[in-house]
Design a protein around this motif. Structure first.
Motif, short mmCIF file in Angstrom:
data_model
loop_
_atom_site.label_atom_id
_atom_site.label_comp_id
_atom_site.label_asym_id
_atom_site.label_seq_id
_atom_site.Cartn_x
_atom_site.Cartn_y
_atom_site.Cartn_z
N ASP A 1 -5.80 4.30 -4.33
CA ASP A 1 -6.60 5.69 -4.60
C ASP A 1 -7.45 5.48 -5.67
OD1 ASP A 1 -6.66 6.23 -1.76
OD2 ASP A 1 -5.22 7.31 -1.88
N ALA A 2 -6.92 5.42 -6.89
CA ALA A 2 -8.00 5.64 -8.17
C ALA A 2 -8.14 4.48 -8.29
CB ALA A 2 -7.05 5.72 -9.25
N ILE B 1 1.38 -1.39 -0.68
CA ILE B 1 0.27 -0.47 0.14
C ILE B 1 0.93 0.81 -0.16
CG2 ILE B 1 -1.16 0.88 1.36
CD1 ILE B 1 -2.81 -1.04 1.81
N GLY B 2 2.21 0.65 0.74
CA GLY B 2 3.09 2.34 0.87
C GLY B 2 3.09 2.95 0.03
N LEU C 1 -1.88 -6.30 14.60
CA LEU C 1 -0.91 -5.23 14.20
C LEU C 1 -0.04 -4.99 12.95
CD1 LEU C 1 1.68 -6.54 17.63
CD2 LEU C 1 -0.03 -4.67 17.12
N ALA C 2 -0.19 -5.99 12.19
CA ALA C 2 -0.47 -6.61 10.66
C ALA C 2 -1.04 -5.30 9.73
CB ALA C 2 -0.01 -7.38 10.07
N PHE C 3 -2.81 -5.37 10.19
CA PHE C 3 -3.28 -4.66 9.88
C PHE C 3 -3.28 -3.40 10.02
CE2 PHE C 3 -8.09 -3.24 11.27
CZ PHE C 3 -8.95 -2.98 9.39
N ASP C 4 -2.36 -2.94 12.09
CA ASP C 4 -2.98 -1.52 11.90
C ASP C 4 -1.45 -0.90 11.36
OD1 ASP C 4 -0.88 -0.21 13.88
OD2 ASP C 4 -3.21 0.37 14.28
N ALA C 5 -0.57 -2.29 10.79
CA ALA C 5 0.67 -1.53 10.01
C ALA C 5 0.82 -1.22 8.75
CB ALA C 5 1.66 -2.49 10.25
N ALA C 6 -0.57 -1.83 8.23
CA ALA C 6 -1.07 -1.43 6.62
C ALA C 6 -2.38 -0.19 6.43
CB ALA C 6 -1.85 -3.08 6.33
#
Ligand code: FE2
Length: 305
Positions: free
Chosen positions: A29-30, A21-22, A49-54
């Protein structure tokens, strides 16, 4: 229609979702603008925690549950990740835009499936701009009236959280207040009317809120909580026949709601979760809900302001 986008759009991949995503935010977004809902499948998202990081990698400002006027009972897992709704498995949560029954709502939502249910538990998704197009054709008087007057919602909140109801968040927690005087001050700021009931529960009616929203990319959506309120706000405190009115105070009829429900059900796509899935929804364009389920299910959510 050949120009109808895949819904939800599925982005399959592998590796760390936050890194993906980063590195691909503009493309993500498009895709979201185009489809209204994205499903990230096959990435490595082993735990909350991995979800939070994403979500952190997505890089937008969060909308916190504490500050919201949401009616659902929820529990925070990280500061920006919480359980989606603590209502019992057999309770269906009907289609809605997150918090559209209040003046404070998030622009987008993330969901993460940590544990998929043994059976059921899908998240129905529905393009609300498509619903409104069809509803304008089927019942133009109703759409014209909600556009002109807006709508009001009435619900009864308990004094203490009741996790047995999809609408069980206490007035203390919902309004972020300690006592009745604090509740009344907050409600009058919001333009709500209210009535104290026995057992210290509180009936509130919102100001007239818009029921149709203009979308940034053009078009309009059926941005409100009418379907969920009409179909689902029944519990020991709430009578579904009293929950929704036109802005002027006249009841919205079951016949009007039947058109909206039929059209929305027709356009609904069930997202059947697999563990590790992450979804991103445009809250202005897409409604969501929760199908009943059996077995253990854990779906977490996070809101974007
Ligand atoms: Fe929701």
């Amino acid at each position: 229609m050949s120009d109808t986008p895949e819904f939800p759009a599925i982005i399959t991949g592998g590796g760390d979702l936050g890194v993906f995503i980063g590195a691909n935010k503009p493309a993500v977004d498009a895709a979201l603008d185009h489809a209204g809902a994205l499903l990230f499948r096959g990435f490595n998202v082993p735990d909350p925690l991995a979800f939070d990081a994403a979500i952190e990698a997505y890089g937008e400002v969060g909308f916190t549950y504490e500050d919201s006027l949401s009616n659902a009972v929820r529990t925070n897992v990280t500061p920006r990740v919480f359980t989606a709704n603590e209502a019992p498995p057999e309770t269906e949560i009907f289609l809605h835009h997150e918090m559209a029954q209040t003046p404070l709502f998030p622009a987008k939502l993330f969901f993460y499936c940590e544990i998929a249910a043994e059976s059921g538990g899908a998240t129905p998704l529905c393009r609300s701009d498509w619903v409104l197009d069809q509803l304008r054709a089927a019942n133009p008087e109703f759409v014209a009236r909600v556009e002109a007057e807006g709508v009001r919602y009435t619900n009864v909140m308990p004094g203490r959280d009741d996790a047995g109801s999809g609408q069980g968040r206490s007035w203390r927690s919902t309004l972020s207040v300690a006592d009745q005087a604090g509740a009344e001050a907050r409600l009058s700021d919001l333009g709500y009317s209210w009535e104290w009931l026995e057992d210290e529960s509180l009936r509130v009616t919102t100001a007239a809120l818009p029921a149709v929203r203009e979308l940034a990319g053009g078009g309009t959506s059926f941005f409100n909580q009418l379907i969920a309120a009409f179909r689902g706000w029944a519990d020991s405190r709430n009578d579904p026949n009293r929950t929704i009115t036109f802005g002027g105070g006249e009841p919205i009829t079951p016949e009007d709601m039947a058109d909206a429900i039929r059209i929305a059900d027709d356009l609904t796509h069930d997202l059947a979760w697999q563990a590790g899935d992450v979804a991103l929804l445009d809250n202005f364009q897409v409604m969501h809900g929760r199908r009943p389920f059996a077995g253990k299910r854990r779906v977490l959510a996070s809101l974007i302001a």
